[in-house]
Design a protein around this motif. Structure first.
Motif, PDB file in Angstrom:
ATOM      1  N   GLY A   1     -20.749   9.323 -36.622  1.00 25.51           N
ATOM      2  CA  GLY A   1     -20.691   7.924 -36.231  1.00 25.51           C
ATOM      3  C   GLY A   1     -20.841   6.963 -37.384  1.00 25.51           C
ATOM      4  N   MET A   2     -20.680   7.442 -38.609  1.00 28.28           N
ATOM      5  CA  MET A   2     -20.774   6.558 -39.769  1.00 28.28           C
ATOM      6  C   MET A   2     -19.540   5.673 -39.841  1.00 28.28           C
ATOM      7  SD  MET A   2     -22.103   9.380 -42.539  1.00 28.28           S
ATOM      8  CE  MET A   2     -21.874   8.230 -43.900  1.00 28.28           C
ATOM      9  N   PRO A   3     -19.644   4.539 -40.519  1.00 32.13           N
ATOM     10  CA  PRO A   3     -18.474   3.660 -40.687  1.00 32.13           C
ATOM     11  C   PRO A   3     -17.364   4.392 -41.435  1.00 32.13           C
ATOM     12  CG  PRO A   3     -20.489   2.523 -41.303  1.00 32.13           C
ATOM     13  CD  PRO A   3     -20.861   3.945 -41.111  1.00 32.13           C
ATOM     14  N   ARG A   4     -16.110   4.110 -41.074  1.00 27.69           N
ATOM     15  CA  ARG A   4     -14.971   4.812 -41.659  1.00 27.69           C
ATOM     16  C   ARG A   4     -13.962   3.826 -42.207  1.00 27.69           C
ATOM     17  NH1 ARG A   4     -13.116   7.199 -36.311  1.00 27.69           N
ATOM     18  NH2 ARG A   4     -14.690   5.844 -35.412  1.00 27.69           N
ATOM     19  N   ARG A   5     -13.256   4.278 -43.253  1.00 30.04           N
ATOM     20  CA  ARG A   5     -12.135   3.492 -43.762  1.00 30.04           C
ATOM     21  C   ARG A   5     -10.889   3.932 -43.004  1.00 30.04           C
ATOM     22  NH1 ARG A   5     -10.005   3.889 -48.287  1.00 30.04           N
ATOM     23  NH2 ARG A   5     -10.678   6.019 -48.793  1.00 30.04           N
ATOM     24  N   SER A   6     -10.285   2.983 -42.309  1.00 33.67           N
ATOM     25  CA  SER A   6      -9.150   3.370 -41.480  1.00 33.67           C
ATOM     26  C   SER A   6      -8.008   3.954 -42.294  1.00 33.67           C
ATOM     27  CB  SER A   6      -8.638   2.155 -40.687  1.00 33.67           C
ATOM     28  OG  SER A   6      -8.237   1.126 -41.601  1.00 33.67           O
ATOM     29  N   GLY A   7      -7.772   3.453 -43.493  1.00 37.18           N
ATOM     30  CA  GLY A   7      -6.656   3.932 -44.291  1.00 37.18           C
ATOM     31  C   GLY A   7      -6.822   5.355 -44.758  1.00 37.18           C
ATOM     32  N   GLY A   8      -8.045   5.835 -44.842  1.00 40.28           N
ATOM     33  CA  GLY A   8      -8.254   7.177 -45.362  1.00 40.28           C
ATOM     34  C   GLY A   8      -8.083   8.261 -44.334  1.00 40.28           C
ATOM     35  N   GLU A   9      -7.999   7.896 -43.048  1.00 38.41           N
ATOM     36  CA  GLU A   9      -7.957   8.917 -42.014  1.00 38.41           C
ATOM     37  C   GLU A   9      -6.664   9.728 -42.052  1.00 38.41           C
ATOM     38  OE1 GLU A   9      -9.386   8.465 -38.262  1.00 38.41           O
ATOM     39  OE2 GLU A   9     -11.349   7.838 -39.001  1.00 38.41           O
ATOM     40  N   LYS A  10      -5.547   9.023 -42.095  1.00 37.92           N
ATOM     41  CA  LYS A  10      -4.298   9.764 -42.080  1.00 37.92           C
ATOM     42  C   LYS A  10      -4.081  10.527 -43.385  1.00 37.92           C
ATOM     43  CE  LYS A  10       0.387   9.495 -40.375  1.00 37.92           C
ATOM     44  NZ  LYS A  10       1.451   8.648 -39.799  1.00 37.92           N
ATOM     45  N   VAL A  11      -4.597   9.988 -44.475  1.00 42.84           N
ATOM     46  CA  VAL A  11      -4.525  10.708 -45.744  1.00 42.84           C
ATOM     47  C   VAL A  11      -5.210  12.061 -45.609  1.00 42.84           C
ATOM     48  CG1 VAL A  11      -5.215  10.707 -48.169  1.00 42.84           C
ATOM     49  CG2 VAL A  11      -4.427   8.589 -47.100  1.00 42.84           C
ATOM     50  N   GLY A  12      -6.409  12.059 -45.020  1.00 42.89           N
ATOM     51  CA  GLY A  12      -7.151  13.305 -44.856  1.00 42.89           C
ATOM     52  C   GLY A  12      -6.450  14.285 -43.941  1.00 42.89           C
ATOM     53  N   VAL A  13      -5.889  13.793 -42.836  1.00 40.06           N
ATOM     54  CA  VAL A  13      -5.200  14.676 -41.903  1.00 40.06           C
ATOM     55  C   VAL A  13      -3.974  15.306 -42.561  1.00 40.06           C
ATOM     56  CG1 VAL A  13      -3.942  14.783 -39.725  1.00 40.06           C
ATOM     57  CG2 VAL A  13      -6.052  13.445 -39.882  1.00 40.06           C
ATOM     58  N   VAL A  14      -3.199  14.484 -43.250  1.00 42.64           N
ATOM     59  CA  VAL A  14      -2.015  15.014 -43.927  1.00 42.64           C
ATOM     60  C   VAL A  14      -2.413  16.048 -44.982  1.00 42.64           C
ATOM     61  CG1 VAL A  14      -0.080  14.427 -45.439  1.00 42.64           C
ATOM     62  CG2 VAL A  14      -0.614  12.986 -43.469  1.00 42.64           C
ATOM     63  N   ALA A  15      -3.533  15.807 -45.668  1.00 40.62           N
ATOM     64  CA  ALA A  15      -3.998  16.761 -46.683  1.00 40.62           C
ATOM     65  C   ALA A  15      -4.362  18.105 -46.045  1.00 40.62           C
ATOM     66  CB  ALA A  15      -5.190  16.192 -47.433  1.00 40.62           C
ATOM     67  N   LEU A  16      -4.941  18.079 -44.850  1.00 41.23           N
ATOM     68  CA  LEU A  16      -5.250  19.333 -44.151  1.00 41.23           C
ATOM     69  C   LEU A  16      -3.971  20.119 -43.854  1.00 41.23           C
ATOM     70  CD1 LEU A  16      -7.969  18.104 -41.607  1.00 41.23           C
ATOM     71  CD2 LEU A  16      -8.339  19.621 -43.567  1.00 41.23           C
ATOM     72  N   PHE A  17      -2.963  19.405 -43.343  1.00 38.92           N
ATOM     73  CA  PHE A  17      -1.695  20.079 -43.079  1.00 38.92           C
ATOM     74  C   PHE A  17      -1.052  20.572 -44.372  1.00 38.92           C
ATOM     75  CE2 PHE A  17      -1.979  17.905 -38.949  1.00 38.92           C
ATOM     76  CZ  PHE A  17      -1.562  18.921 -38.110  1.00 38.92           C
ATOM     77  N   ALA A  18      -1.158  19.797 -45.434  1.00 39.97           N
ATOM     78  CA  ALA A  18      -0.565  20.200 -46.709  1.00 39.97           C
ATOM     79  C   ALA A  18      -1.172  21.518 -47.197  1.00 39.97           C
ATOM     80  CB  ALA A  18      -0.758  19.106 -47.749  1.00 39.97           C
ATOM     81  N   ALA A  19      -2.494  21.651 -47.069  1.00 35.75           N
ATOM     82  CA  ALA A  19      -3.133  22.901 -47.477  1.00 35.75           C
ATOM     83  C   ALA A  19      -2.652  24.060 -46.603  1.00 35.75           C
ATOM     84  CB  ALA A  19      -4.648  22.765 -47.387  1.00 35.75           C
ATOM     85  N   GLY A  20      -2.467  23.793 -45.308  1.00 35.50           N
ATOM     86  CA  GLY A  20      -1.938  24.838 -44.429  1.00 35.50           C
ATOM     87  C   GLY A  20      -0.537  25.245 -44.815  1.00 35.50           C
ATOM     88  N   TYR A  21       0.311  24.258 -45.104  1.00 37.68           N
ATOM     89  CA  TYR A  21       1.672  24.581 -45.525  1.00 37.68           C
ATOM     90  C   TYR A  21       1.660  25.384 -46.826  1.00 37.68           C
ATOM     91  CZ  TYR A  21       2.870  20.845 -42.207  1.00 37.68           C
ATOM     92  OH  TYR A  21       2.981  20.065 -41.090  1.00 37.68           O
ATOM     93  N   ALA A  22       0.793  25.013 -47.757  1.00 35.80           N
ATOM     94  CA  ALA A  22       0.719  25.722 -49.036  1.00 35.80           C
ATOM     95  C   ALA A  22       0.279  27.169 -48.838  1.00 35.80           C
ATOM     96  CB  ALA A  22      -0.230  24.996 -49.986  1.00 35.80           C
TER      97      ALA A  22
END
Length: 654
Positions: free
Chosen positions: A97-118
């Motif tokens: 429940g900590m404050p979040r930067r909205s712009g960083g959320e999709k970056v993180g999700v895409v990075a997770l998929f990128a590692a999976g693709y790699a």
């Protein structure tokens, strides 16, 4: 742990890691932060496990890890680090429940998929391409991962209800349609270039490789058609003429099962050809009705090249209604066999094989009973072997074991100690007595066993089944041999068996050294793309010829990257075994014409080039050869007039 087991674990870590990274991405998209955080941790642990397995495999040889070290692990490492740095804090913040930067959320999700693709790309590259890694392969792999990441970034919904498309766009993650098409087009162009170059690599190997020796000379050429055997026996020898007819016939197996077979002289196996050392063997082969063609290859026998029986290389295939005469001196004593080399993956399995036995002119210790045991398995599963023999107690018995199948066979002799006196037709030095020990025999290999007949029955087990019985008198009971469970018996290690004796070839410097890395991968086989059995990443006929000069000392390093066994067979030459997985041969000098390279093994062998010609060098799991795993060893100055060089593309109608 064996190299094969390490390879399996490495594959497992790659697949499980890829699944964990992708699952973490999907979980994050669905807003399940805690589960995503756990999956992120699991993915990082699996990535670390893969890094460890790659490091350990590297100690077994560069061949096992090249594409992992140069491409797979760097690609996975960069994307995994990016995912940990971007997705980790995001998931932690969402789960607490900590404050979040909205712009960083999709970056993180895409990075997770990128590692999976790699992770998936790393596994696919190893599985489909393997060794050696080429620039086209690297370009294609990176291009596909980048394209997948771009598509994911374009199509992912905003993670979390409070993250809207505008915020994502402001954060720089949104691409305009024109920008996306531009980047994607660039990736496609790079991938297409890599694919084109990759297909070029798959279809066009160099004409030859020299193994560190000189290249081809510019002198006159000798044709293999002129490299034929003599027409007279050695002094004291006689001419032995045989006629062999290849024809289809109904055959009844010892089990009582009737099969439609392809035969030599209407029987399976074909007629036993026998000679005394120094005799002239003259065999006239007639093809009555075997479609496509047939030949006779003298497996393990060092005949002149023109007698070797390889269609399209040393002779034309013998078509229905045609004939061919083979002629050579029986200089080598021992147990051998012959078989068709035309579409041999079909012809041998259906019955086109027989036995060749050459005995010494003077034998100081002849056997009282000499039994040939050719083991063969038809497509229906019925094995052909000997049945029952009688030998008086105290008699000397010689068993000649021949594996005519494409898979290894496990023999075990129960009821008596024995000696292994010959391997692949060559006598061993100082063979000691052994018992309750199994013998693994490679496809095409032979073992000669000698023992004194006891007063009770003896059984020869083949793959755990009693196939041959020897009794001191007719009707004698099976005795203790029948109840033996040979499955747990250790295999006799021929590298340490017998007594060592100096062989100059063992320590002589090599004039040429060739490395053969055996694997599975995408390659062209006879002009068709296939998931092939490959040598150095290529399939027949794109694999370069190995060029040698008469008199050269030639060394092979044979590496098995695959998870299948490859019985390696060089025509025209026996090889001296130097080592297996770094274990030096310390027993009797071990000369073999077919040696089993099991998954993950590395063999070092050597031979001297003393038999001019152009010789097949291939896996004797015959379907593997059909799927691309064969090449040629060519002497400098030798050519062939026979076109349509020997290829697995010669296919009998089945």
């Amino acid at each position: 742990m064996t190299t094969a087991a390490l390879t399996v674990f490495d594959h497992a870590w790659a697949l499980l890691g890829g699944a964990a990274w992708l699952a973490a991405g999907v979980t994050a998209v669905r807003g399940r932060a805690r589960a995503g955080l756990v999956l992120l941790g699991v993915a990082l642990l699996l990535t670390l496990a893969k890094a460890v397995s790659v490091a350990v495999l590297a100690g077994r040889g560069w061949w096992f890890v090249q594409e992992k070290v140069l491409l797979g692990m760097p690609l996975l490492g960069v994307t995994a680090l990016a995912a940990a740095v971007t997705a980790g804090p995001m998931l932690l913040a969402r789960s607490t429940g900590m404050p979040r930067r909205s712009g960083g959320e999709k970056v993180g999700v895409v990075a997770l998929f990128a590692a999976g693709y790699a992770a998936v790309a790393s596994f696919v590259t190893t599985y489909l391409v393997g060794y050696p890694l080429t620039l086209p392969t690297a370009l294609i792999t990176v291009g596909l991962v980048v394209a997948a990441v771009l598509l994911t970034a374009r199509s992912l919904p905003a993670p979390g209800a409070d993250v809207v498309g505008e915020a994502v766009s402001n954060a720089g993650m949104g691409l305009s349609r024109r920008g996306f098409l531009g980047v994607a087009g660039g990736v496609v162009a790079v991938g297409a270039t890599g694919t084109g170059a990759g297909l070029s690599v798959l279809t066009s190997g160099a004409a030859h490789t020299v193994g560190g020796g000189p290249g081809p000379s510019r002198g006159s050429l000798v044709s293999v058609a002129d490299l034929r055997g003599p027409d007279t026996p050695a002094p004291g020898g006689v001419r032995r003429a045989y006629g062999v007819t290849a024809r289809k016939a109904a055959v009844r197996l010892p089990s009582g099962k009737d099969i439609d077979a392809w035969t030599f002289d209407g029987a399976v196996p074909g007629p036993q050809l026998s000679a005394t050392q120094g005799d002239l063997l003259e065999v006239r082969l007639v093809n009555q009705d075997i479609d496509g063609g047939v030949t006779l290859h003298w497996h393990g026998y060092d005949v002149p090249c023109g007698e070797d029986g390889v269609p399209g290389l040393s002779q034309p295939a013998v078509a229905p209604g045609a004939a061919f005469v083979y002629r050579f001196r029986a200089e080598q004593v021992g147990t051998y066999w012959y078989h068709t080399h035309y579409a041999s993956h079909v012809g041998v399995r259906r019955g086109l094989y027989g036995v060749l036995v050459v005995t010494p002119r003077t034998d100081p210790d002849p056997a009282d009973l000499d039994v040939v045991v050719p083991v063969h398995t038809f497509s229906g599963g019925a094995a052909v072997a000997g049945v029952e023999h009688v030998a008086a107690a105290g008699a000397t018995v010689r068993l000649r074991l021949i594996n005519t199948d494409s898979d290894p066979r496990r023999f075990a002799l129960a009821g008596t100690p024995f000696r292994v006196v010959a391997v692949d037709g060559r006598d061993l030095h100082g063979p000691g007595e052994t018992s309750r020990t199994a013998l693994r025999v490679a496809a095409g290999g032979r073992r000669d066993l000698v023992f004194a007949m006891p007063e009770s029955a003896v059984a020869l087990f083949v793959d755990g089944v009693a196939a041959v019985w020897l009794r001191p008198q007719p009707g004698a009971p099976d005795g203790a041999a029948a109840g033996e469970d040979t499955a747990g018996w250790p295999e006799l290690d021929l590298l340490t068996y017998g007594t060592s004796t100096p062989v100059p070839l063992r320590t002589a410097p090599a004039d040429r050294h060739f490395t053969l890395v055996l694997d599975r991968g995408l390659a062209m086989v006879d002009g068709r793309p296939a998931f092939a059995q490959t040598v150095n990443g290529l399939g027949h006929p794109s694999i370069p010829d190995q060029l040698v000069t008469e008199g050269d000392i030639v060394r092979f390093t044979v590496v098995n990257r695959s998870l299948e066994t490859h019985p390696w067979h060089l025509h025209g030459h026996p090889v001296l075994i130097l080592s297996r997985d770094g274990q030096q041969s310390s027993g009797s000098p071990l000369w073999m014409d077919t040696f089993d390279v099991r998954p993950g093994e590395v063999w070092e062998v050597v031979f001297q080039a003393t038999n001019r010609g152009i010789w097949m060098n291939h896996c004797h799991n015959l379907p593997h050869a059909d799927q691309g795993m064969m090449l040629r060893l060519r002497y400098d100055g030798v050519s062939t007039p026979f076109h349509g060089a020997h290829a697995a593309g010669h296919r009998h109608p089945s």
